[in-house]
Design a protein around this motif. Structure first.
Motif, PDB file in Angstrom:
ATOM      1  N   ARG A 154     -17.576   1.333  24.044  1.00 39.42           N
ATOM      2  CA  ARG A 154     -16.478   0.860  23.204  1.00 39.42           C
ATOM      3  C   ARG A 154     -16.664   1.158  21.714  1.00 39.42           C
ATOM      4  NH1 ARG A 154     -13.143  -4.343  24.350  1.00 39.42           N
ATOM      5  NH2 ARG A 154     -11.661  -2.912  23.389  1.00 39.42           N
ATOM      6  N   HIS A 155     -17.870   1.499  21.274  1.00 40.60           N
ATOM      7  CA  HIS A 155     -18.051   1.751  19.844  1.00 40.60           C
ATOM      8  C   HIS A 155     -17.270   2.988  19.398  1.00 40.60           C
ATOM      9  CE1 HIS A 155     -21.844  -0.884  19.069  1.00 40.60           C
ATOM     10  NE2 HIS A 155     -20.975  -1.479  19.870  1.00 40.60           N
ATOM     11  N   TYR A 169     -10.860  -3.229   9.748  1.00 41.13           N
ATOM     12  CA  TYR A 169     -11.966  -3.923  10.402  1.00 41.13           C
ATOM     13  C   TYR A 169     -11.557  -5.356  10.772  1.00 41.13           C
ATOM     14  CZ  TYR A 169     -14.920  -0.118   8.581  1.00 41.13           C
ATOM     15  OH  TYR A 169     -15.476   1.090   8.291  1.00 41.13           O
ATOM     16  N   THR A 182     -19.942  -8.596  12.262  1.00 42.99           N
ATOM     17  CA  THR A 182     -20.402  -7.912  13.470  1.00 42.99           C
ATOM     18  C   THR A 182     -19.659  -6.594  13.650  1.00 42.99           C
ATOM     19  OG1 THR A 182     -20.950 -10.004  14.559  1.00 42.99           O
ATOM     20  CG2 THR A 182     -20.625  -8.091  15.982  1.00 42.99           C
ATOM     21  N   MET A 183     -18.325  -6.638  13.469  1.00 42.81           N
ATOM     22  CA  MET A 183     -17.539  -5.410  13.615  1.00 42.81           C
ATOM     23  C   MET A 183     -17.960  -4.369  12.585  1.00 42.81           C
ATOM     24  SD  MET A 183     -15.320  -3.581  15.102  1.00 42.81           S
ATOM     25  CE  MET A 183     -14.742  -4.798  16.303  1.00 42.81           C
ATOM     26  N   SER A 185     -20.836  -4.071  11.183  1.00 39.98           N
ATOM     27  CA  SER A 185     -22.169  -3.594  11.557  1.00 39.98           C
ATOM     28  C   SER A 185     -22.079  -2.584  12.692  1.00 39.98           C
ATOM     29  CB  SER A 185     -23.039  -4.778  11.968  1.00 39.98           C
ATOM     30  OG  SER A 185     -24.318  -4.337  12.375  1.00 39.98           O
ATOM     31  N   TRP A 186     -21.230  -2.868  13.689  1.00 37.50           N
ATOM     32  CA  TRP A 186     -21.064  -1.934  14.810  1.00 37.50           C
ATOM     33  C   TRP A 186     -20.569  -0.578  14.318  1.00 37.50           C
ATOM     34  CZ3 TRP A 186     -18.022  -5.554  18.691  1.00 37.50           C
ATOM     35  CH2 TRP A 186     -18.935  -6.422  19.296  1.00 37.50           C
ATOM     36  N   ILE A 187     -19.546  -0.609  13.464  1.00 39.40           N
ATOM     37  CA  ILE A 187     -18.964   0.651  13.000  1.00 39.40           C
ATOM     38  C   ILE A 187     -19.936   1.385  12.076  1.00 39.40           C
ATOM     39  CG2 ILE A 187     -17.107   1.675  11.624  1.00 39.40           C
ATOM     40  CD1 ILE A 187     -15.221  -0.377  12.777  1.00 39.40           C
ATOM     41  N   ARG A 189     -23.241   1.309  12.155  1.00 41.01           N
ATOM     42  CA  ARG A 189     -24.272   1.935  12.994  1.00 41.01           C
ATOM     43  C   ARG A 189     -23.709   3.135  13.753  1.00 41.01           C
ATOM     44  NH1 ARG A 189     -25.896  -3.432  14.405  1.00 41.01           N
ATOM     45  NH2 ARG A 189     -24.882  -3.173  16.436  1.00 41.01           N
ATOM     46  N   SER A 190     -22.459   2.998  14.207  1.00 45.87           N
ATOM     47  CA  SER A 190     -21.823   4.098  14.942  1.00 45.87           C
ATOM     48  C   SER A 190     -21.658   5.320  14.058  1.00 45.87           C
ATOM     49  CB  SER A 190     -20.457   3.646  15.482  1.00 45.87           C
ATOM     50  OG  SER A 190     -20.612   2.615  16.434  1.00 45.87           O
TER      51      SER A 190
END
Length: 200
Positions: A154-155, A169, A182-183, A185-187, A189-190
């Motif tokens: 899903r990332h 975001y 959290t969102m 951070s996910w993006i 890192r992606s």
């Protein structure tokens, strides 16, 4: 900072040429300047892209008044979200066109949901290549897609939503019921993983 208002009728006759490499690079730089709050660049961006984006809105909505209203909303959105644009993921015109299409679809969903199926059929029948289609055909896009697919589950979808469709975001975090941090951070890192993948 207040959002500058775009004039939906002033410069529409000055349609830009189909974007070649030089045009894409110049437009990318203009949009990046808009992200820094440069109002002069915002005016330049409007002059260079409003005809094309108005055409997208008009084709989808089939009503000039509604298309002009949506175009106004598109440029307010662009001013507010320009900082999310990443030229490493898409060209400026592809990013802008995605916002225009999404805003037009939002208007159709609110006012004329029965028109969406007909609109989808027209999109399939339209043989004229859009900037997004041209980007998808390129080797760079193919490499990008492979790297997106290699991201955790899903990332890749989150990155597509944020950078191709102009979703914020905050909207993504709300939709998935996760904290905004959290969102982000996910993006983040992606994007780092994408950068590493594309540099191989």
């Amino acid at each position: 900072m207040h959002s500058p208002k775009a004039n939906p009728s002033g410069d529409r006759l000055n349609a830009p040429p189909e974007p070649g490499a030089r045009y894409r690079d110049e437009l990318n730089h203009v949009l990046l300047a808009v992200a820094r709050g440069d109002r002069t660049s915002f005016a330049t961006l409007y002059r260079q892209t409003s005809a094309k984006l108005f055409g997208i809105c008009l084709k989808m909505l089939r009503d000039r008044g509604e298309a002009e209203e949506v175009l106004q909303d598109v440029y307010i959105t662009v001013w507010q979200r320009a900082a999310t644009f990443d030229p490493g993921l898409s060209s400026a015109i592809t990013w802008l066109a995605a916002i225009a299409r999404n805003r037009a679809i939002d208007r159709l969903r609110r006012q004329r949901p029965e028109h969406l199926d007909e609109l989808a059929g027209e999109a399939i029948a339209d043989e004229a290549p859009t900037p997004a289609t041209l980007a998808e055909r390129s080797q760079e896009r193919q490499r990008l897609e492979r790297c997106l697919q290699a991201l955790p589950e899903r990332h890749g979808e989150f990155v597509r939503e944020a950078f191709y469709r102009g979703t914020t975001y905050v909207e993504l975090a709300t939709r998935l019921s996760v904290p905004l941090g959290t969102m982000k951070s996910w993006i983040r890192r992606s994007l780092m993983q994408l950068k590493t993948c594309l540099e191989r």
